[in-house]
Design an enzyme around this catalytic site. Structure first.
Site, PDB file in Angstrom:
ATOM      1  N   THR A 187       0.903  -1.089  -0.018  1.00  0.00           N
ATOM      2  CA  THR A 187       0.182  -0.095  -0.176  1.00  0.00           C
ATOM      3  C   THR A 187       1.028   1.153  -0.056  1.00  0.00           C
ATOM      4  OG1 THR A 187      -1.278  -1.267   1.578  1.00  0.00           O
ATOM      5  CG2 THR A 187      -1.717   1.200   1.496  1.00  0.00           C
ATOM      6  N   ARG A 215     -13.264  -7.191  -3.970  1.00  0.00           N
ATOM      7  CA  ARG A 215     -12.691  -7.388  -2.363  1.00  0.00           C
ATOM      8  C   ARG A 215     -11.963  -5.830  -2.031  1.00  0.00           C
ATOM      9  NH1 ARG A 215      -7.360  -5.996  -0.115  1.00  0.00           N
ATOM     10  NH2 ARG A 215      -7.037  -7.365   1.608  1.00  0.00           N
ATOM     11  N   GLY A 238      -0.333  -3.626   5.217  1.00  0.00           N
ATOM     12  CA  GLY A 238       0.170  -4.761   5.406  1.00  0.00           C
ATOM     13  C   GLY A 238      -1.361  -5.795   4.943  1.00  0.00           C
ATOM     14  N   LYS A 239      -1.362  -7.005   5.617  1.00  0.00           N
ATOM     15  CA  LYS A 239      -2.617  -7.816   5.502  1.00  0.00           C
ATOM     16  C   LYS A 239      -3.975  -7.045   6.119  1.00  0.00           C
ATOM     17  CE  LYS A 239      -3.791 -12.356   6.472  1.00  0.00           C
ATOM     18  NZ  LYS A 239      -3.531 -13.570   7.543  1.00  0.00           N
TER      19      LYS A 239
END
EC number: 3.4.19.5
Lengths: 315, 313
Positions: A187, A215, A238-239
Site C-alpha cells: 500500500t 474485494r 500489510g494484511k
C-alpha cells in the site's frame, strides 16, 4: 515546532538481500516522494495538500502497489482504492474499485470536498471521476509486467497448494516468497503534521495480489487503515483483513487519548499486538513526533522533519 | 456463564408526525424479531447465528429500510449493504452494492466464512452470491409500494412537502417527514458471554449510485469484540467519522466505563453535529441503547425476563 512528514511504500516480507535492481528504484522513489513532500511544506502548502501530493507521486511510481503498478485481481484487472483524512476537521474521503483513475487519492479528496458523502465505489466512483474531469487512463496503463508475473506466481502457488492439499489459506500463500524474491503486501501512504499541529494522512493501494474481484481491504476503511484526529494521523499497510479486524489506525489514537501513551509507544503497541509478519504503520503526532513500526521483515519508508532530519529505510 | 441479552433496531431519526398505525406496525415487527431471537437463544444458538437470524427477518419484512423495502438510489435501484461480526475472534464479513440478494446479511456471513476476504462489493459480491447459491430475486421483489411512493421524493414534491412541514427537523439533509431511517441491526450476547453484531441497510434515500455508508464498515456501523457488540444507525457520514461502534468498545476497554456509560459517552461526545443511535450488549449480559436523533425504532430483552420496545425517548 516544525512540520514533519512520513511516507511508506508497503510493509511485507521484503528479503534482506533484496537485489539492487529491485532495491534501488524503490529507494530512489522514496527519496523523490519525500522531496516532493518537503518542497510542498517549504512552499507553504497545507497538511492536506502535502499528503495528497506525496501519495500522487507514489501512485505514479510503477514499483509501488498503488495507481500505476497496482497488483492485479484474480482476473488480471486493477481495482484501486484510497482514502484521505484531515485530523483537524475529521473530514474524510474514500474510494474503491477504480479501474481508470490515474490518482485515486485525488478522487478520494474530491469525494470529501465536493460531495456530502465519504465513500464512493466501483461504477459510481468511476462516474463521479468523469463528472469531476479527473485524469483517467486506459486500464492497461496501470498494469505492469512485474504484476502480471506476481499474479501468475500467486495462481501457481494456489495450484500447488491445492495439489498438496495443504490447509493453508489462500492469503498466506500469496505472501510467501515469490520467485522474484519480493513481496507485495504493499500500500502506499503519507502522514504529515504542519507547524501548527494540524495533521492529515492519505493511503492508496491496488490491494492484494490475486484478490477476488470486488474485494475491499483496509485502506478505505476509516479507523482501520486510515485515521486522523487531534492526537495523530496514521496510515497502515500489510494484511488488510488483520488491519481492519484490529481497527489499527483508530487504536493508535485511542491509546494516546485514553491511556495518555506517547505516539511511539501507542504505535509500537498496536503493531506488536497484530500477528507477526502482517502489518506496519506510519504515524505523526500533533507535537511533530514520527513513528514507523512494523512487524514484517521490512517496510519501505521515509521521513523528514523541518529541523532537517531525514531518513529512508527498508529494513 | 451469564444471562443472554439481545437488542434490535430499525433505524434512528423518526418523523415525530409518523402516523400511529405505522408506529404500531414498527413496534409489532420489533417485538416479533425480539421473540425470534429469544427463542433461538433459549435453544442455545450462538450469538453469531442469532444476529443473522434476526437481521434476516428484518430484511425480509418490507417495513424497515433493508432488504425488501430498501431505500432507492437516485436511479430508482436498490444497492444494499450489510456487515456481521463476531466478538471472540473479531472475524467479520461485509457486502456493499448488492442488488439481487434477498438477504445481504447472510451473504456478508458467507464472505466471512467461505471467502479468503472480509468485504466484497458490487459485481464481485453479486458473483460470489451466485457461486454460493444464495437466494436471489429481481428488483420487483425489493421495491415495494412503500419505497416507491414514500421513500423517494418525486421531483418537485420534496420542496412542496418541506413547505408544509412545520417542524424544521432534518436528517441527512432531508426533512424528517421524507427521510427513511436507515438500517436495521441486531446485537446479541449469548449464555457463553460471546458477543455478535449485524447491521443491514438499503442506505441513504436517493443516494448517488456507488455511495457506501457506515453499515458495512467495521468499527463504524458494526463492531464486536470480547467486551461488547454494537450496531449503529443514523447519519452515516457522522458515524463513519466517529468510528462510532468501535468507540463504545474503546471507551469500555481504555476508560473502564460500563456499557450504558460507554454508550452515553459516545453518543454525547463523539457525534459533533451528527445525529445517530446505537444498540449494544456487553459480554456480561447487559444491554443498552442510546441516540441523539429524534427517536429510534428499537427493542431489547434479557434472560431474566426484561423486554422493552420503543420509538421515542
Amino acid at each position: 515546532m516544525g512540520w514533519a512528514i512520513a511516507l511508506h511504500g508497503g510493509a511485507g516480507d521484503i528479503p534482506v538481500d533484496l537485489p539492487p535492481e529491485k532495491r534501488e528504484p524503490r529507494e530512489a522513489g522514496l527519496r523523490h516522494c519525500l522531496d516532493v513532500g518537503i518542497l510542498a511544506f517549504k512552499n507553504g502548502r497545507s497538511h492536506l495538500a502535502v499528503v495528497e501530493l506525496v501519495v500522487r507521486e507514489l501512485e505514479n511510481h510503477p514499483q509501488f502497489n498503488a495507481g500505476r503498478g497496482s497488483v492485479l485481481t484474480t482476473e488480471g484487472t486493477v481495482e484501486m482504492e484510497a482514502s484521505i483524512m484531515d485530523g483537524q476537521t475529521k473530514k474524510c474521503g474514500a474510494v474503491s474499485g477504480l479501474k481508470t483513475v490515474v490518482n485515486a487519492v485525488s478522487l478520494a479528496r474530491l469525494v470529501m470536498e465536493r460531495t456530502s458523502h465519504i465513500y464512493l465505489a466501483f461504477e459510481g466512483a468511476e462516474a463521479f471521476a468523469r463528472e469531476q474531469g479527473v485524469e483517467t487512463a486506459d486500464p492497461s496503463y496501470f498494469i505492469t509486467l512485474e504484476n502480471i508475473e506476481r499474479l501468475n506466481q500467486a495462481k501457481e502457488a494456489n495450484r500447488v497448494q491445492i495439489d498438496y492439499s495443504q490447509p493453508i489459506s489462500r492469503e498466506v500463500q500469496v505472501e510467501t516468497h515469490t520467485a522474484s524474491g519480493d513481496s507485495q503486501l504493499g500500500t502506499v501512504g503519507c502522514v504529515a503534521v504542519d507547524s501548527d499541529g494540524n495533521m492529515a494522512l492519505a493511503t492508496s493501494t491496488g490491494g492484494l495480489v490475486n484478490k477476488m474481484v470486488g474485494r475491499i481491504g483496509d485502506t478505505p476503511i476509516i479507523g482501520a487503515g486510515t485515521y486522523a484526529n487531534s492526537y495523530c494521523a496514521v496510515s497502515a499497510t500489510g494484511k488488510g483483513e488483520t488491519i481492519a479486524r484490529g481497527t489499527m489506525a483508530g487504536v493508535v489514537a485511542v491509546l494516546m487519548e485514553f491511556k495518555g501513551l506517547p505516539l511511539k509507544e501507542a504505535a509500537a503497541y498496536v503493531v506488536e499486538k497484530a500477528e507477526r509478519g502482517t502489518v506496519g504503520l506510519i504515524a505523526v503526532s500533533a507535537t511533530g513526533e514520527i513513528a514507523m513500526p512494523f512487524n514484517t521483515t521490512g517496510m519501505f519508508r521515509a521521513c523528514a522533519t523541518e529541523a532537517a532530519h531525514s531518513e529512508i529505510a527498508i529494513h | 456463564m451469564t444471562g443472554w441479552a439481545i437488542a434490535v433496531h430499525g433505524g434512528a431519526g423518526v418523523d415525530p408526525n409518523l402516523p400511529l398505525h405505522r408506529q404500531e406496525e414498527a413496534k409489532k415487527l420489533l417485538t416479533r424479531c425480539l421473540y425470534i431471537g429469544i427463542s433461538a437463544l433459549n435453544t442455545n444458538l450462538p450469538a453469531i447465528d442469532v444476529v443473522e437470524l434476526v437481521v434476516r427477518e428484518l430484511e425480509t419484512d418490507p417495513l424497515f429500510n433493508s432488504g425488501r423495502g430498501s431505500a432507492l438510489t437516485e436511479k430508482g435501484t436498490v444497492e444494499m449493504e450489510a456487515s456481521i461480526m463476531e466478538g471472540t475472534k473479531r472475524k467479520y464479513g461485509a457486502v456493499s452494492g448488492v442488488t439481487t440478494v434477498k438477504n445481504p446479511v447472510s451473504l456478508a456471513r458467507l464472505v466471512m466464512e467461505k471467502s479468503p476476504h472480509s468485504y466484497l462489493a458490487f459485481s464481485g459480491a453479486e458473483d460470489f452470491a451466485r457461486e454460493q447459491g444464495v437466494e436471489l430475486a429481481d428488483s420487483d421483489y425489493f421495491i415495494t409500494q412503500d419505497n416507491f411512493d414514500y421513500r423517494i421524493p418525486t421531483p418537485g414534491l420534496d420542496s412542496s412537502c418541506a413547505a408544509e412541514v412545520d417542524n424544521p427537523m432534518v436528517m441527512n439533509g432531508l426533512p424528517i417527514s421524507l427521510y427513511a431511517p436507515e438500517t436495521v441491526g441486531c446485537v446479541v450476547v449469548d449464555k457463553e458471554g460471546r458477543c455478535a453484531a449485524a447491521t443491514s441497510t438499503g442506505g441513504l434515500m436517493n443516494k448517488r449510485s456507488g455511495r457506501i455508508g457506515d453499515s458495512p464498515i467495521i468499527g463504524a456501523g458494526t463492531y464486536a469484540c470480547n467486551l461488547c457488540g454494537v450496531s449503529c444507525t443514523g447519519e452515516g457520514e457522522a458515524i463513519l467519522r466517529a468510528t462510532l461502534a468501535r468507540e463504545v468498545a474503546a471507551v469500555m476497554e481504555y476508560k473502564g466505563l460500563r456499557l450504558q456509560e460507554a454508550v452515553d459517552f459516545v453518543i454525547k461526545e463523539r457525534l459533533d453535529e451528527g445525529k445517530a443511535g446505537l444498540i449494544a450488549v456487553s459480554s456480561n449480559g447487559e444491554v443498552a441503547c442510546g441516540f441523539n436523533a429524534n427517536g429510534m425504532f428499537r427493542g431489547c430483552a434479557t434472560e431474566d425476563g426484561f423486554i422493552e420496545v420503543g420509538i421515542w425517548e
